[in-house]
Scaffold this active site. Sequence first.
Site, PDB file in Angstrom:
ATOM      1  N   ASP A   1     -17.096  11.513 -18.266  1.00 25.69           N
ATOM      2  CA  ASP A   1     -18.207  10.712 -17.776  1.00 25.69           C
ATOM      3  C   ASP A   1     -18.008   9.248 -18.152  1.00 25.69           C
ATOM      4  OD1 ASP A   1     -20.576  10.113 -16.573  1.00 25.69           O
ATOM      5  OD2 ASP A   1     -21.855  10.981 -18.127  1.00 25.69           O
ATOM      6  N   ILE A   2     -18.155   8.368 -17.166  1.00 20.35           N
ATOM      7  CA  ILE A   2     -18.034   6.928 -17.396  1.00 20.35           C
ATOM      8  C   ILE A   2     -19.449   6.361 -17.472  1.00 20.35           C
ATOM      9  CG2 ILE A   2     -17.040   4.771 -16.579  1.00 20.35           C
ATOM     10  CD1 ILE A   2     -15.004   7.001 -17.264  1.00 20.35           C
TER      11      ILE A   2
ATOM     12  N   ASP B   1     -23.115   8.754 -10.973  1.00 23.66           N
ATOM     13  CA  ASP B   1     -23.642   7.455 -10.573  1.00 23.66           C
ATOM     14  C   ASP B   1     -22.829   6.935  -9.399  1.00 23.66           C
ATOM     15  OD1 ASP B   1     -21.339   5.732 -11.638  1.00 23.66           O
ATOM     16  OD2 ASP B   1     -21.964   6.760 -13.464  1.00 23.66           O
TER      17      ASP B   1
ATOM     18  N   GLY C   1     -24.015  11.068 -16.540  1.00 24.75           N
ATOM     19  CA  GLY C   1     -24.103  11.868 -15.332  1.00 24.75           C
ATOM     20  C   GLY C   1     -23.546  11.129 -14.133  1.00 24.75           C
TER      21      GLY C   1
ATOM     22  N   ASP D   1       1.072   3.998  -3.040  1.00 27.85           N
ATOM     23  CA  ASP D   1       0.702   5.398  -2.804  1.00 27.85           C
ATOM     24  C   ASP D   1       1.822   6.349  -3.193  1.00 27.85           C
ATOM     25  OD1 ASP D   1      -1.800   4.756  -1.864  1.00 27.85           O
ATOM     26  OD2 ASP D   1      -1.235   4.794   0.244  1.00 27.85           O
TER      27      ASP D   1
ATOM     28  N   SER E   1      -7.355   1.768  -4.012  1.00 24.60           N
ATOM     29  CA  SER E   1      -6.141   2.331  -3.428  1.00 24.60           C
ATOM     30  C   SER E   1      -5.268   2.967  -4.499  1.00 24.60           C
ATOM     31  CB  SER E   1      -5.325   1.241  -2.725  1.00 24.60           C
ATOM     32  OG  SER E   1      -5.760   1.035  -1.416  1.00 24.60           O
TER      33      SER E   1
ATOM     34  N   GLU F   1       0.823  -1.206   0.000  1.00 28.47           N
ATOM     35  CA  GLU F   1       0.000   0.000   0.000  1.00 28.47           C
ATOM     36  C   GLU F   1       0.852   1.248   0.000  1.00 28.47           C
ATOM     37  OE1 GLU F   1      -2.905   2.167  -0.583  1.00 28.47           O
ATOM     38  OE2 GLU F   1      -3.616   0.215   0.071  1.00 28.47           O
TER      39      GLU F   1
END
Length: 589
Positions: A549-550, A570, A568, A301, A508, A297
């Site tokens: 937008d996905i 979601d 839009g 990062d 992550s 992690e």
Amino acid sequence: MLWSFLLFLGAAPPLGVFANPLATKRWSDLVEKHSWAEIPRGWEYVRSPDPEHILEMRIGLKQNKINELISSLYQISDPKHDRYGKHLSKQEADALVAPHPDSAEAVESWLSDHGFKTDDITFRSGGGEWIVIPMTVSQAEAMLGAKYELYRHSLSSSYVVRTLSYSLPRELHNHINMVSPTTYFGTLRSMKATHFIQSNSFGEEKGFTLSPEAVPPSSCATQITPACLKVLYNTSGYVPQATDVNVLGIAGYLDEFANRADLQTFFTAFLPEAVGTSFDTITVNNGGDNQSDPGVEANLDIQYTEGMSFPTPNIYYSTGGSPPFNPDSETPTDTNEPYLDWLNFVLSQDTIPQTITTSYGDDEQTVPNDFAVSVCNLFAELGVRGTTVLFSSGDLGVGGGDCLTNDGTDTVLFQPDFPASCPFVTAVGGTVGINPEVAVDFSGGGFSRYFPTPDYQVEAVNSFLEGLGDTFSGLFNSSGRAYPDVAAQSENFIVIIGGEAFLVGGTSASSPTTAGVISLLNDFRLSNGQSSLGFINPLIYANPGGFNDIVSGSNPGCGTQGFSAGIGWDPVTGLGTPDFLKLQAIVSA
């Protein structure tokens, strides 16, 4: 802030020297503060703890002007308001969260009645609303009308000393938000670090180069590097200028250490101009920095915040607080509240990074409401001081496992994540693929059962709900804070760990990626004499055109197909993935 009760307690006689019958009656009228109907799932009873086992008790007093602070946060974050961008100083924020004198007096009397003195107390916040008092299990049980037991988390082997219920004197319910450790069982070892290793893939990636086309090469569909992300999110041409002011922070836990040698290997492969530079590590609450033990992690990062924001300075916060617990120890100290410790540490500093990313979360229902609200308000403090706080939205879609409620009814409901469900953070969901990006099927998203829908997202959320109709009716709280807010790539990130390359996935990866983009926007504003963005949710919901937008994909869970991405906002990918150039134009105003 030093309370007057320090002098009061300093003069108090030892417990048992004399007793005040009226004071004793005042503090013996106990009323339940919080309880569980059953042992939280995943935990099992072990035995009764030693009565002399030490708990580091945290007491959060009610903040006298917290509503004024939250009102200021929304005004400062509203691009249409004349206070926009005028963030509060530490001193101004501290004044709003300080407890009322009546609260201080009540807690003074209560603690004194139980024999605590000045030297027993540590202040953990500038406003004086958070204090820490070490006490034995037997003392805590007497003060809180509680019965502490030792519990074990079967999957992570975490041990905690907790109670299934606790009470406060009736009078103190108006003065104290929460006391912990009490009924919050979650520790970071039992929480979900939102990453997973997909494969070991060292070799071919070290020679990976980005082709000069204006779109990502086909290899970005299976191997993500900083170069892929810069092209996808339109940051390739931007060179940070405000590196003397702008800082990007990463909150790290679980003895996860960001490795400097691995970062150099990563730079050599993917960002040669950064070779020789590094990051700062700040340890909090006895956090470590073991360079011989790189964390997945932590490396994910730091490699991608650095990869996206270089040469912006990065700070990795290594927070302790979840040490290995030896259940046979007679008097170990229980210190499993790292969120509180990190937040109080950062808020006590005069300067705070303008962007901070965190990649841990837990089922909201496992977090007592008073704990969740108290922590969420601390995130509001960060926002009002000019910091953008990002959290990964989780990797279990609308909920993992059987999704049964823990209120004794065993009802199947979608399970929102906290802190992603806090309205004062920016939650980041996940995507996968290029041309087009689609929602990844594990992207956490849904609706809080603790926090109502904030005004900034009402219009966008209502539009989604109208299209959803009766689908999943009763499985989620349609009037709750909805998340995620935005999204970014979340699979196939090449991460160097112990000198080898691995493909790592999870939201992550999405959160530090988005933090890198936001940090560049902060750099742009700061280099032009403007303030940092701070809490960005009101801004981005007012300007959805700053995102890609996905419109396909879903986040299954709880035995359902989950929500679907569409035109839009979601609850799978939020407003979509960031377009830096469009957002740059928006924030330049």
